[in-house]
Design a protein around this motif. Structure first.
Motif, short mmCIF file in Angstrom:
data_model
loop_
_atom_site.label_atom_id
_atom_site.label_comp_id
_atom_site.label_asym_id
_atom_site.label_seq_id
_atom_site.Cartn_x
_atom_site.Cartn_y
_atom_site.Cartn_z
N VAL A 150 0.86 -1.18 0.00
CA VAL A 150 0.00 0.00 0.00
C VAL A 150 0.90 1.23 0.00
CG1 VAL A 150 -1.88 1.21 1.20
CG2 VAL A 150 -1.64 -1.28 1.44
N GLY A 151 0.50 2.27 -0.73
CA GLY A 151 1.27 3.51 -0.72
C GLY A 151 0.38 4.73 -0.71
N GLN A 152 0.98 5.84 -0.29
CA GLN A 152 0.33 7.15 -0.37
C GLN A 152 1.23 8.05 -1.18
OE1 GLN A 152 -1.84 9.54 0.08
NE2 GLN A 152 -3.49 8.30 0.94
N ASP A 153 0.69 8.64 -2.23
CA ASP A 153 1.43 9.63 -3.03
C ASP A 153 1.01 11.01 -2.53
OD1 ASP A 153 2.70 11.13 -4.93
OD2 ASP A 153 1.32 10.58 -6.55
N ILE A 154 1.49 11.38 -1.33
CA ILE A 154 1.10 12.66 -0.74
C ILE A 154 1.67 13.79 -1.61
CG2 ILE A 154 1.20 14.09 1.35
CD1 ILE A 154 1.45 11.49 2.96
N SER A 155 0.86 14.83 -1.81
CA SER A 155 1.16 15.83 -2.83
C SER A 155 0.86 17.23 -2.32
CB SER A 155 0.28 15.58 -4.07
OG SER A 155 0.40 14.23 -4.51
N GLU A 156 1.82 18.16 -2.53
CA GLU A 156 1.61 19.55 -2.14
C GLU A 156 1.10 20.29 -3.38
OE1 GLU A 156 1.03 22.96 -1.05
OE2 GLU A 156 2.80 23.03 -2.33
N ARG A 157 -0.18 20.66 -3.37
CA ARG A 157 -0.80 21.09 -4.63
C ARG A 157 -0.37 22.46 -5.13
NH1 ARG A 157 -2.28 16.37 -6.82
NH2 ARG A 157 -3.81 15.26 -5.57
N GLU A 158 0.06 23.37 -4.24
CA GLU A 158 0.49 24.68 -4.73
C GLU A 158 1.80 24.56 -5.52
OE1 GLU A 158 -1.28 27.49 -4.52
OE2 GLU A 158 -2.85 26.29 -3.54
N LEU A 159 2.74 23.79 -4.95
CA LEU A 159 4.01 23.59 -5.65
C LEU A 159 3.81 22.80 -6.94
CD1 LEU A 159 7.10 23.89 -5.62
CD2 LEU A 159 7.22 21.91 -4.09
N LEU A 160 2.81 21.91 -6.90
CA LEU A 160 2.53 21.06 -8.07
C LEU A 160 2.17 21.90 -9.29
CD1 LEU A 160 2.24 17.86 -8.40
CD2 LEU A 160 -0.20 18.30 -8.39
N VAL A 161 1.49 23.01 -9.06
CA VAL A 161 1.01 23.80 -10.20
C VAL A 161 1.65 25.19 -10.25
CG1 VAL A 161 -1.18 22.59 -10.28
CG2 VAL A 161 -1.00 24.65 -8.88
N ARG A 162 2.75 25.39 -9.47
CA ARG A 162 3.39 26.71 -9.44
C ARG A 162 3.81 27.13 -10.86
NH1 ARG A 162 7.98 27.39 -5.06
NH2 ARG A 162 6.15 27.32 -3.70
N SER A 170 7.44 16.08 -9.50
CA SER A 170 8.23 15.30 -8.56
C SER A 170 8.54 16.03 -7.25
CB SER A 170 9.53 14.85 -9.23
OG SER A 170 9.19 14.08 -10.38
N LEU A 171 8.89 17.34 -7.32
CA LEU A 171 9.23 18.06 -6.09
C LEU A 171 8.04 18.11 -5.15
CD1 LEU A 171 11.43 21.05 -7.31
CD2 LEU A 171 12.13 19.08 -5.94
N ALA A 172 6.88 18.43 -5.68
CA ALA A 172 5.69 18.60 -4.85
C ALA A 172 5.27 17.30 -4.17
CB ALA A 172 4.54 19.11 -5.72
N LYS A 173 5.81 16.18 -4.65
CA LYS A 173 5.43 14.88 -4.12
C LYS A 173 6.57 14.23 -3.33
CE LYS A 173 1.97 14.11 -7.72
NZ LYS A 173 0.93 13.27 -7.11
N SER A 174 7.59 15.05 -2.97
CA SER A 174 8.79 14.47 -2.35
C SER A 174 9.22 15.14 -1.05
CB SER A 174 9.94 14.48 -3.35
OG SER A 174 9.65 13.64 -4.45
N PHE A 175 8.35 15.89 -0.39
CA PHE A 175 8.68 16.37 0.95
C PHE A 175 8.95 15.15 1.85
CE2 PHE A 175 6.52 20.06 -0.74
CZ PHE A 175 7.12 21.15 -0.12
#
Ligand code: ZN
Length: 280
Positions: A150-162, A170-175
Motif C-alpha cells: 500500500v502507498g500514499q502519493d502525498i502531494s503539495e498542490r500549490e508547488l505542483l502547479v506553481r 516530482s518536487l511537490a510529491k517528495s517532501f
C-alpha cells in the motif's frame, strides 16, 4: 508470502507473528530489507520452506517501509478514469510517468508533517520489482514483480502547479515522509486476482476514496512493459500506480489534510497505512 521491515530488519510475517530472516536463515540472508530484492528468487525458495512455527508477536508500530532505499521510484499520473475526469484533464493515451525522490519514503505508521495548508492525499497500489526487467513483454511482467504494498502519493498542490515550475510533479510529491509504504509486501500468488483489489482512503474518519485496481487505465503488466521498454527496472524499485477519484483538490469545497487528523490508506489483502498528520 508476506514480508515486513520489523525494527529495521527483514522479517517474514505469519499469522500475527514475525520471523527474523537473518536469524532463521543463519545469516544466509542478511537483515537489510532492501538487499533482499537483489536475491529475490533464492529468498522465495528459502522462505517457502520455513515453517510458520516460532517468531515473535507482530508489533505494528515497529514496522518500517518494505523498500526503504529503492534505486528508482516511478509514479503514474491520471491512471484511473475517474481521477482524470475530476482533474479536468484528458485521459492519457500513454502512461504519465514522474518520480517521487527516495528521501520521501517512510513507514506505514510514521507521522507526516504538513508543510502547507494544501497537502493532498492519493491512495495508491505500489508495485515492488523483484527481478531486473529490460524490454519485458506484458505477458511476462508479473514474473518481475516481488509483490504489492500500500502507498500514499502525498502531494503539495500549490508547488505542483506553481507557474514557474510547471511540467514536473516530482518536487511537490517528495517532501519528507510524502511516500509512506507498507505495512507489508504481499507476493502476487497470495491474491485471487492481483489486478483486482479494493483500494480506499479515509482522512479524519471520512472515507474519501474508494475504487478497485481493475479500474487502472494502464495495468501493472502494461506499466512494467512500458517502463522496461525505455529503461531498466531494478530489483527493489517501486511503481506507484496512480490514484483513483476523490482527491482533496478536486472536491468542492477543496478538502486538504489537516494537522491532528489521521490518514488511513487501505488495500484489500495487504493491509492499511495509518499516518498521523502533524504541523511542520
Ligand atoms: Zn499519484
Amino acid at each position: 508470502m508476506r514480508i515486513a521491515n520489523a525494527d529495521g530488519r527483514l522479517a517474514l510475517v505469519t499469522a500475527g507473528h514475525v520471523i527474523d530472516v537473518a536469524e532463521a536463515s543463519d545469516g544466509r540472508f542478511g537483515p537489510d530489507v532492501q538487499d533482499v530484492y537483489d536475491h529475490w528468487t533464492d529468498f522465495l525458495v528459502w522462505a517457502r520452506q520455513v515453517t510458520s512455527a516460532g517468531g515473535t508477536p507482530l508489533d505494528e508500530v515497529r514496522l518500517g517501509p518494505v523498500a526503504p532505499r529503492p534505486r528508482q521510484i516511478f509514479a503514474i499520473g491520471l491512471n484511473y478514469r475517474g481521477h482524470a475526469v475530476e482533474t479536468g484533464l484528458d485521459i492519457p493515451d500513454a502512461p504519465m510517468v514522474f518520480t517521487k525522490f527516495a528521501s520521501s519514503i517512510t513507514g506505514p505508521y510514521e507521522a507526516v508533517a504538513l508543510p502547507t495548508e494544501s497537502v493532498d492525499f492519493e491512495a495508491e497500489l505500489v508495485v515492488v520489482i523483484g527481478a531486473t526487467a529490460r524490454r519485458v513483454a506484458r505477458a511476462d511482467a508479473w514474473r518481475h514483480v516481488a509483490g504489492l504494498t500500500v502507498g500514499q502519493d502525498i502531494s503539495e498542490r500549490e508547488l505542483l502547479v506553481r507557474p514557474l515550475a510547471p511540467q514536473q510533479f516530482s518536487l511537490a510529491k517528495s517532501f519528507p515522509n510524502f511516500a509512506p509504504i507498507g505495512p507489508v509486501l504481499v507476493t502476487p500468488d497470495e491474491f485471487d486476482d492481483p489486478d483486482d483489489l479494493e483500494i480506499g482512503c479515509a482522512v479524519g474518519g471520512e472515507h474519501l476514496q474508494k475504487a478497485r485496481t481493475s479500474d487502472l487505465i494502464f495495468s501493472v503488466s502494461t506499466l512494467v512493459e512500458y517502463l522496461s521498454a525505455v529503461l531498466t527496472l531494478l530489483p527493489g524499485d517501486l511503481i506507484f500506480t496512480g490514484t483513483p477519484a476523490g482527491v482533496g483538490f478536486a472536491r468542492r469545497p477543496q478538502r486538504y489534510l489537516r494537522a491532528g487528523e489521521e490518514l488511513v490508506t487501505t488495500i484489500e489483502g495487504i493491509g492499511e497505512l495509518r499516518n498521523p498528520l502533524v504541523d511542520a
